[in-house]
Motif scaffolding. Structure first.
Motif, PDB file in Angstrom:
ATOM      1  N   VAL A 191       0.846  -1.198   0.000  1.00 52.98           N
ATOM      2  CA  VAL A 191       0.000   0.000   0.000  1.00 52.98           C
ATOM      3  C   VAL A 191       0.876   1.240   0.000  1.00 52.98           C
ATOM      4  CG1 VAL A 191      -1.721   1.314   1.290  1.00 52.98           C
ATOM      5  CG2 VAL A 191      -1.923  -1.170   1.117  1.00 52.98           C
ATOM      6  N   GLU A 192       0.612   2.118  -0.955  1.00 56.99           N
ATOM      7  CA  GLU A 192       1.363   3.366  -1.069  1.00 56.99           C
ATOM      8  C   GLU A 192       0.774   4.453  -0.179  1.00 56.99           C
ATOM      9  OE1 GLU A 192       2.884   6.381  -4.618  1.00 56.99           O
ATOM     10  OE2 GLU A 192       1.474   4.777  -5.092  1.00 56.99           O
ATOM     11  N   LEU A 193      -0.562   4.535  -0.136  1.00 61.46           N
ATOM     12  CA  LEU A 193      -1.229   5.584   0.622  1.00 61.46           C
ATOM     13  C   LEU A 193      -2.571   5.074   1.116  1.00 61.46           C
ATOM     14  CD1 LEU A 193      -1.608   9.245   0.021  1.00 61.46           C
ATOM     15  CD2 LEU A 193      -3.702   7.934  -0.190  1.00 61.46           C
ATOM     16  N   CYS A 194      -2.929   5.454   2.316  1.00 59.64           N
ATOM     17  CA  CYS A 194      -4.264   5.181   2.842  1.00 59.64           C
ATOM     18  C   CYS A 194      -4.624   6.306   3.799  1.00 59.64           C
ATOM     19  CB  CYS A 194      -4.318   3.834   3.562  1.00 59.64           C
ATOM     20  SG  CYS A 194      -5.978   3.437   4.147  1.00 59.64           S
ATOM     21  N   GLY A 195      -5.780   6.867   3.599  1.00 61.41           N
ATOM     22  CA  GLY A 195      -6.244   7.936   4.468  1.00 61.41           C
ATOM     23  C   GLY A 195      -7.759   7.889   4.563  1.00 61.41           C
ATOM     24  N   TYR A 196      -8.281   8.476   5.610  1.00 58.79           N
ATOM     25  CA  TYR A 196      -9.732   8.519   5.753  1.00 58.79           C
ATOM     26  C   TYR A 196     -10.161   9.922   6.136  1.00 58.79           C
ATOM     27  CZ  TYR A 196      -9.881   8.875  10.833  1.00 58.79           C
ATOM     28  OH  TYR A 196      -9.773   9.332  12.120  1.00 58.79           O
ATOM     29  N   SER A 197     -11.421  10.200   5.897  1.00 55.84           N
ATOM     30  CA  SER A 197     -11.981  11.480   6.309  1.00 55.84           C
ATOM     31  C   SER A 197     -13.455  11.296   6.640  1.00 55.84           C
ATOM     32  CB  SER A 197     -11.830  12.539   5.209  1.00 55.84           C
ATOM     33  OG  SER A 197     -12.613  12.179   4.080  1.00 55.84           O
ATOM     34  N   ILE A 198     -13.925  12.195   7.471  1.00 57.21           N
ATOM     35  CA  ILE A 198     -15.352  12.272   7.781  1.00 57.21           C
ATOM     36  C   ILE A 198     -15.839  13.518   7.048  1.00 57.21           C
ATOM     37  CG2 ILE A 198     -17.080  12.478   9.605  1.00 57.21           C
ATOM     38  CD1 ILE A 198     -15.392   9.886   9.747  1.00 57.21           C
ATOM     39  N   PRO A 199     -16.672  13.353   5.997  1.00 58.92           N
ATOM     40  CA  PRO A 199     -17.055  14.510   5.180  1.00 58.92           C
ATOM     41  C   PRO A 199     -17.695  15.652   5.974  1.00 58.92           C
ATOM     42  CG  PRO A 199     -17.834  12.481   4.172  1.00 58.92           C
ATOM     43  CD  PRO A 199     -17.280  12.124   5.514  1.00 58.92           C
ATOM     44  N   HIS A 200     -18.559  15.310   6.922  1.00 62.43           N
ATOM     45  CA  HIS A 200     -19.217  16.339   7.729  1.00 62.43           C
ATOM     46  C   HIS A 200     -19.630  15.695   9.046  1.00 62.43           C
ATOM     47  CE1 HIS A 200     -22.122  19.375   9.047  1.00 62.43           C
ATOM     48  NE2 HIS A 200     -21.450  20.192   8.261  1.00 62.43           N
ATOM     49  N   PRO A 201     -19.453  16.393  10.156  1.00 66.42           N
ATOM     50  CA  PRO A 201     -19.778  15.791  11.459  1.00 66.42           C
ATOM     51  C   PRO A 201     -21.237  15.359  11.615  1.00 66.42           C
ATOM     52  CG  PRO A 201     -18.534  17.817  11.764  1.00 66.42           C
ATOM     53  CD  PRO A 201     -18.852  17.720  10.301  1.00 66.42           C
ATOM     54  N   SER A 202     -22.137  15.976  10.886  1.00 62.39           N
ATOM     55  CA  SER A 202     -23.548  15.618  11.031  1.00 62.39           C
ATOM     56  C   SER A 202     -23.947  14.419  10.170  1.00 62.39           C
ATOM     57  CB  SER A 202     -24.442  16.815  10.691  1.00 62.39           C
ATOM     58  OG  SER A 202     -24.333  17.121   9.310  1.00 62.39           O
ATOM     59  N   GLU A 203     -23.026  13.951   9.310  1.00 60.15           N
ATOM     60  CA  GLU A 203     -23.312  12.775   8.484  1.00 60.15           C
ATOM     61  C   GLU A 203     -22.573  11.572   9.055  1.00 60.15           C
ATOM     62  OE1 GLU A 203     -23.844  13.723   3.940  1.00 60.15           O
ATOM     63  OE2 GLU A 203     -21.947  14.552   4.692  1.00 60.15           O
ATOM     64  N   ALA A 204     -23.257  10.445   9.127  1.00 52.74           N
ATOM     65  CA  ALA A 204     -22.638   9.218   9.639  1.00 52.74           C
ATOM     66  C   ALA A 204     -21.987   8.473   8.477  1.00 52.74           C
ATOM     67  CB  ALA A 204     -23.679   8.351  10.331  1.00 52.74           C
ATOM     68  N   LYS A 205     -20.954   9.096   7.899  1.00 55.05           N
ATOM     69  CA  LYS A 205     -20.241   8.504   6.767  1.00 55.05           C
ATOM     70  C   LYS A 205     -18.744   8.692   6.981  1.00 55.05           C
ATOM     71  CE  LYS A 205     -23.854   9.693   3.440  1.00 55.05           C
ATOM     72  NZ  LYS A 205     -24.472   8.445   3.230  1.00 55.05           N
ATOM     73  N   MET A 206     -17.989   7.702   6.481  1.00 55.99           N
ATOM     74  CA  MET A 206     -16.539   7.763   6.551  1.00 55.99           C
ATOM     75  C   MET A 206     -16.008   7.392   5.179  1.00 55.99           C
ATOM     76  SD  MET A 206     -13.577   5.596   6.968  1.00 55.99           S
ATOM     77  CE  MET A 206     -14.218   4.058   7.532  1.00 55.99           C
ATOM     78  N   ASN A 207     -15.143   8.239   4.625  1.00 59.56           N
ATOM     79  CA  ASN A 207     -14.525   7.967   3.327  1.00 59.56           C
ATOM     80  C   ASN A 207     -13.118   7.446   3.547  1.00 59.56           C
ATOM     81  OD1 ASN A 207     -16.795   8.907   2.016  1.00 59.56           O
ATOM     82  ND2 ASN A 207     -15.977  10.961   1.747  1.00 59.56           N
ATOM     83  N   LEU A 208     -12.750   6.409   2.801  1.00 60.15           N
ATOM     84  CA  LEU A 208     -11.430   5.802   2.901  1.00 60.15           C
ATOM     85  C   LEU A 208     -10.801   5.789   1.518  1.00 60.15           C
ATOM     86  CD1 LEU A 208      -9.552   4.118   4.902  1.00 60.15           C
ATOM     87  CD2 LEU A 208     -10.538   2.122   3.779  1.00 60.15           C
ATOM     88  N   ARG A 209      -9.596   6.332   1.407  1.00 60.55           N
ATOM     89  CA  ARG A 209      -8.859   6.363   0.137  1.00 60.55           C
ATOM     90  C   ARG A 209      -7.675   5.424   0.242  1.00 60.55           C
ATOM     91  NH1 ARG A 209      -9.139   7.530  -5.271  1.00 60.55           N
ATOM     92  NH2 ARG A 209      -7.085   8.079  -6.051  1.00 60.55           N
ATOM     93  N   ILE A 210      -7.525   4.540  -0.755  1.00 60.49           N
ATOM     94  CA  ILE A 210      -6.409   3.591  -0.779  1.00 60.49           C
ATOM     95  C   ILE A 210      -5.725   3.677  -2.132  1.00 60.49           C
ATOM     96  CG2 ILE A 210      -5.716   1.173  -0.556  1.00 60.49           C
ATOM     97  CD1 ILE A 210      -8.381   0.679   0.904  1.00 60.49           C
ATOM     98  N   GLN A 211      -4.401   3.734  -2.127  1.00 61.63           N
ATOM     99  CA  GLN A 211      -3.595   3.643  -3.340  1.00 61.63           C
ATOM    100  C   GLN A 211      -2.549   2.573  -3.113  1.00 61.63           C
ATOM    101  OE1 GLN A 211      -3.822   8.399  -4.072  1.00 61.63           O
ATOM    102  NE2 GLN A 211      -2.047   7.372  -4.926  1.00 61.63           N
ATOM    103  N   THR A 212      -2.413   1.667  -4.072  1.00 58.08           N
ATOM    104  CA  THR A 212      -1.466   0.567  -3.932  1.00 58.08           C
ATOM    105  C   THR A 212      -0.404   0.644  -5.019  1.00 58.08           C
ATOM    106  OG1 THR A 212      -2.775  -0.913  -5.331  1.00 58.08           O
ATOM    107  CG2 THR A 212      -3.237  -0.949  -2.968  1.00 58.08           C
ATOM    108  N   TYR A 213       0.686  -0.068  -4.797  1.00 57.99           N
ATOM    109  CA  TYR A 213       1.709  -0.211  -5.822  1.00 57.99           C
ATOM    110  C   TYR A 213       1.212  -1.230  -6.840  1.00 57.99           C
ATOM    111  CZ  TYR A 213       4.775   2.190  -2.539  1.00 57.99           C
ATOM    112  OH  TYR A 213       5.326   3.113  -1.698  1.00 57.99           O
ATOM    113  N   GLU A 214       1.829  -1.216  -8.023  1.00 57.41           N
ATOM    114  CA  GLU A 214       1.482  -2.203  -9.047  1.00 57.41           C
ATOM    115  C   GLU A 214       1.696  -3.599  -8.476  1.00 57.41           C
ATOM    116  OE1 GLU A 214       0.135  -1.625 -12.052  1.00 57.41           O
ATOM    117  OE2 GLU A 214       0.171   0.525 -11.659  1.00 57.41           O
ATOM    118  N   GLY A 215       0.840  -4.521  -8.845  1.00 60.64           N
ATOM    119  CA  GLY A 215       0.987  -5.898  -8.387  1.00 60.64           C
ATOM    120  C   GLY A 215      -0.060  -6.308  -7.369  1.00 60.64           C
ATOM    121  N   THR A 216      -0.751  -5.354  -6.806  1.00 60.34           N
ATOM    122  CA  THR A 216      -1.847  -5.667  -5.895  1.00 60.34           C
ATOM    123  C   THR A 216      -2.996  -4.715  -6.172  1.00 60.34           C
ATOM    124  OG1 THR A 216      -2.447  -6.112  -3.596  1.00 60.34           O
ATOM    125  CG2 THR A 216      -1.107  -4.174  -4.003  1.00 60.34           C
TER     126      THR A 216
END
Length: 132
Positions: free
Chosen positions: A69-94
């Motif tokens: 895994v090259e990068l992984c991060g998460y964010s909560i778009p807005h405190p009043s929304e019960a949602k969590m966004n997760l971003r993943i970037q991998t190296y070639e091969g996976t």
């Protein structure tokens, strides 16, 4: 008696919705995840409904321990929304999906170890209190 969770995947065009059913309440989804548009094999964003920093930070940590895994991060778009966004970037091969699945499996394994350790320690403490 060991209960298992059932997993269902539904393909809906560019999105993949993954629902894991609770073993006792099968109509109540535990995790509802949507793959956001613009994803490819090595970079994708997922939106987890009804989740927050508790899962976000733990899952980010477990995914980042994967050397593929090259990068992984998460964010909560807005405190009043019960949602969590997760971003993943991998190296070639996976793929991003493999990295997410491994991260979820590793997190479940870690939770199992914590539960077992807590239960053993609690039982040892209760036994020592009974012996006094």
């Amino acid at each position: 008696m060991e209960q298992t969770q059932q997993q269902t995947s539904i393909e809906t065009g560019p999105q993949r919705i993954r629902v894991v059913s609770h073993p006792i309440f099968p109509d109540d989804p535990i995790v509802n995840t949507t793959k956001l548009p613009g994803a490819n094999e090595t970079a994708a964003s997922y939106q987890f409904d009804q989740e927050d920093h508790t899962l976000g930070n733990a899952l980010r940590f477990m995914i980042m321990k994967n050397p593929e895994v090259e990068l992984c991060g998460y964010s909560i778009p807005h405190p009043s929304e019960a949602k969590m966004n997760l971003r993943i970037q991998t190296y070639e091969g996976t793929t991003v999906y493999d990295a997410l699945e491994k991260g979820l499996d590793d997190l479940m394994d870690l939770c199992d170890v914590v539960t077992a350790t807590f239960t053993d320690t609690r039982d040892d403490f209760a036994a020592s209190m009974d012996a006094q």
